[in-house]
Design a protein around this motif. Structure first.
Motif, mmCIF file in Angstrom:
data_model
loop_
_atom_site.group_PDB
_atom_site.id
_atom_site.type_symbol
_atom_site.label_atom_id
_atom_site.label_comp_id
_atom_site.label_asym_id
_atom_site.label_seq_id
_atom_site.Cartn_x
_atom_site.Cartn_y
_atom_site.Cartn_z
ATOM 1 N N ALA A 166 36.493 13.443 49.030
ATOM 2 C CA ALA A 166 35.749 12.563 48.118
ATOM 3 C C ALA A 166 34.623 11.839 48.849
ATOM 4 C CB ALA A 166 36.697 11.556 47.472
ATOM 5 N N SER A 167 34.889 11.357 50.051
ATOM 6 C CA SER A 167 33.858 10.670 50.828
ATOM 7 C C SER A 167 32.748 11.631 51.233
ATOM 8 C CB SER A 167 34.487 10.023 52.063
ATOM 9 O OG SER A 167 33.517 9.301 52.779
ATOM 10 N N TYR A 168 33.126 12.833 51.674
ATOM 11 C CA TYR A 168 32.136 13.845 52.070
ATOM 12 C C TYR A 168 31.259 14.240 50.886
ATOM 13 C CZ TYR A 168 30.202 18.262 53.706
ATOM 14 O OH TYR A 168 29.341 19.285 54.036
ATOM 15 N N GLU A 169 31.873 14.479 49.725
ATOM 16 C CA GLU A 169 31.114 14.860 48.538
ATOM 17 C C GLU A 169 30.172 13.747 48.094
ATOM 18 O OE1 GLU A 169 34.141 16.095 45.774
ATOM 19 O OE2 GLU A 169 34.189 18.146 46.595
ATOM 20 N N ALA A 170 30.629 12.495 48.193
ATOM 21 C CA ALA A 170 29.757 11.362 47.849
ATOM 22 C C ALA A 170 28.563 11.301 48.803
ATOM 23 C CB ALA A 170 30.552 10.056 47.889
ATOM 24 N N MET A 171 28.815 11.544 50.101
ATOM 25 C CA MET A 171 27.723 11.543 51.076
ATOM 26 C C MET A 171 26.723 12.650 50.770
ATOM 27 S SD MET A 171 26.336 12.885 54.235
ATOM 28 C CE MET A 171 27.491 14.190 54.393
ATOM 29 N N THR A 172 27.197 13.848 50.425
ATOM 30 C CA THR A 172 26.266 14.947 50.149
ATOM 31 C C THR A 172 25.460 14.689 48.876
ATOM 32 O OG1 THR A 172 27.941 16.296 49.003
ATOM 33 C CG2 THR A 172 27.651 16.679 51.373
ATOM 34 N N ASP A 179 31.494 23.616 48.908
ATOM 35 C CA ASP A 179 32.901 23.866 48.625
ATOM 36 C C ASP A 179 33.642 23.562 49.920
ATOM 37 O OD1 ASP A 179 35.321 24.606 47.583
ATOM 38 O OD2 ASP A 179 34.906 26.761 47.610
ATOM 39 N N ALA A 180 33.972 22.278 50.096
ATOM 40 C CA ALA A 180 34.540 21.813 51.366
ATOM 41 C C ALA A 180 36.057 21.726 51.309
ATOM 42 C CB ALA A 180 33.953 20.445 51.723
ATOM 43 N N GLU A 181 36.651 21.933 52.473
ATOM 44 C CA GLU A 181 38.091 21.742 52.631
ATOM 45 C C GLU A 181 38.349 21.108 53.989
ATOM 46 O OE1 GLU A 181 40.531 25.241 53.030
ATOM 47 O OE2 GLU A 181 38.915 26.357 53.964
ATOM 48 N N VAL A 182 39.431 20.350 54.076
ATOM 49 C CA VAL A 182 39.825 19.737 55.342
ATOM 50 C C VAL A 182 40.608 20.782 56.127
ATOM 51 C CG1 VAL A 182 41.164 17.902 56.439
ATOM 52 C CG2 VAL A 182 39.873 17.428 54.334
ATOM 53 N N THR A 183 40.100 21.127 57.316
ATOM 54 C CA THR A 183 40.766 22.143 58.133
ATOM 55 C C THR A 183 41.627 21.532 59.237
ATOM 56 O OG1 THR A 183 38.778 22.320 59.495
ATOM 57 C CG2 THR A 183 39.023 23.906 57.681
ATOM 58 N N GLU A 184 41.324 20.296 59.608
ATOM 59 C CA GLU A 184 42.130 19.582 60.605
ATOM 60 C C GLU A 184 42.192 18.119 60.207
ATOM 61 O OE1 GLU A 184 41.113 20.129 64.761
ATOM 62 O OE2 GLU A 184 40.225 22.067 64.298
ATOM 63 N N CYS A 237 31.621 25.539 52.606
ATOM 64 C CA CYS A 237 30.881 26.733 52.218
ATOM 65 C C CYS A 237 29.637 26.253 51.473
ATOM 66 C CB CYS A 237 31.733 27.628 51.320
ATOM 67 S SG CYS A 237 30.841 29.106 50.793
ATOM 68 N N VAL A 238 28.497 26.340 52.133
ATOM 69 C CA VAL A 238 27.230 25.876 51.576
ATOM 70 C C VAL A 238 26.598 27.009 50.778
ATOM 71 C CG1 VAL A 238 24.939 24.980 52.144
ATOM 72 C CG2 VAL A 238 26.917 24.292 53.506
ATOM 73 N N ASP A 239 26.175 26.685 49.560
ATOM 74 C CA ASP A 239 25.583 27.667 48.656
ATOM 75 C C ASP A 239 24.121 27.309 48.416
ATOM 76 O OD1 ASP A 239 24.845 29.391 46.629
ATOM 77 O OD2 ASP A 239 26.534 28.898 45.325
ATOM 78 N N LEU A 240 23.223 28.200 48.847
ATOM 79 C CA LEU A 240 21.786 27.965 48.729
ATOM 80 C C LEU A 240 21.176 28.566 47.463
ATOM 81 C CD1 LEU A 240 20.790 28.864 52.395
ATOM 82 C CD2 LEU A 240 21.076 26.590 51.447
ATOM 83 N N SER A 241 21.988 29.157 46.602
ATOM 84 C CA SER A 241 21.426 29.883 45.459
ATOM 85 C C SER A 241 20.657 28.983 44.492
ATOM 86 C CB SER A 241 22.519 30.658 44.719
ATOM 87 O OG SER A 241 23.509 29.769 44.234
#
Length: 194
Positions: free
Chosen positions: A63-69, A119-124, A139-143
């Motif tokens: 949620a924090s990462y998505e808000a930052m982006t 499309d982010a996920e926490v890996t660690e 996963c960054v999508d430039l389309s």
């Protein structure tokens, strides 16, 4: 692509062509299905045994990462951080990266149009250290993304060899009970596509 592009466009172009593209497996490996009936299996473990004890923290990190982006894209659309809440979600180092992007965009006379998909996920996730830390794979999508030259009134196209989807990483830390993005590494996925 010229030096008059945004960092995102430059970072997208930085994905090395020499790296082999990776993808999900699942092709036929030559194995033949067994003619024997399936062996009896033990009952599936109770659902509570598979619950991730860190699920709430991982959700908070995302949620924090998505808000930052979202705030980052607001700034990139006008090449200015004024009127955004970037400071709520990113620390000095991550903010420095974004501010450098904005300075380059202003100098080049470019802005971003469209959307940069994530499309982010926490890996660690390490909650045991003094400052809990998380690593994200995105996963960054430039389309739906465009770099637009305001002076020339035209879109600056991505290089033809640029994958439209690629993996980057980010780091977040928990400060005073909330997650903050501390680092954004567009090349953290080592050129992998997603």
């Amino acid at each position: 692509m010229t030096a008059r592009t945004t960092r995102w466009a430059a970072l997208c172009a930085a994905v090395p062509l020499a790296l082999a593209l990776t993808g999900c497996g699942g092709g036929d490996d030559g194995a033949k299905p067994s003619a024997a009936p399936p062996a009896a299996s033990s009952p599936a473990p109770a659902a509570s045994a598979s619950v991730d004890p860190d699920a709430a923290e991982k959700t908070a990190v995302i949620a924090s990462y998505e808000a930052m982006t979202r705030e980052q894209m607001k700034a990139y659309r006008k090449a200015d951080a004024k009127g955004t809440d970037l400071e709520k979600y990113a620390t000095t180092e991550a903010l420095g990266q974004i501010r450098n992007d904005l300075a380059n965009m202003k100098s080049a006379g470019t802005v971003v149009r469209g959307e940069l998909g994530h499309d982010a996920e926490v890996t660690e996730l390490d909650m045991e250290v003094q400052t809990p830390t998380a690593t994200l794979s995105d996963c960054v999508d430039l389309s739906g993304y465009e770099t637009y030259d305001v002076k020339a009134k035209k879109v600056i196209p991505l290089p033809k060899e640029q994958p439209l989807r690629y993996v980057m990483t980010a780091t977040a830390q928990r400060w005073d009970g909330r997650w903050m993005v501390t680092d954004i590494d567009p090349q953290g996925g080592a050129g992998a596509t997603c």
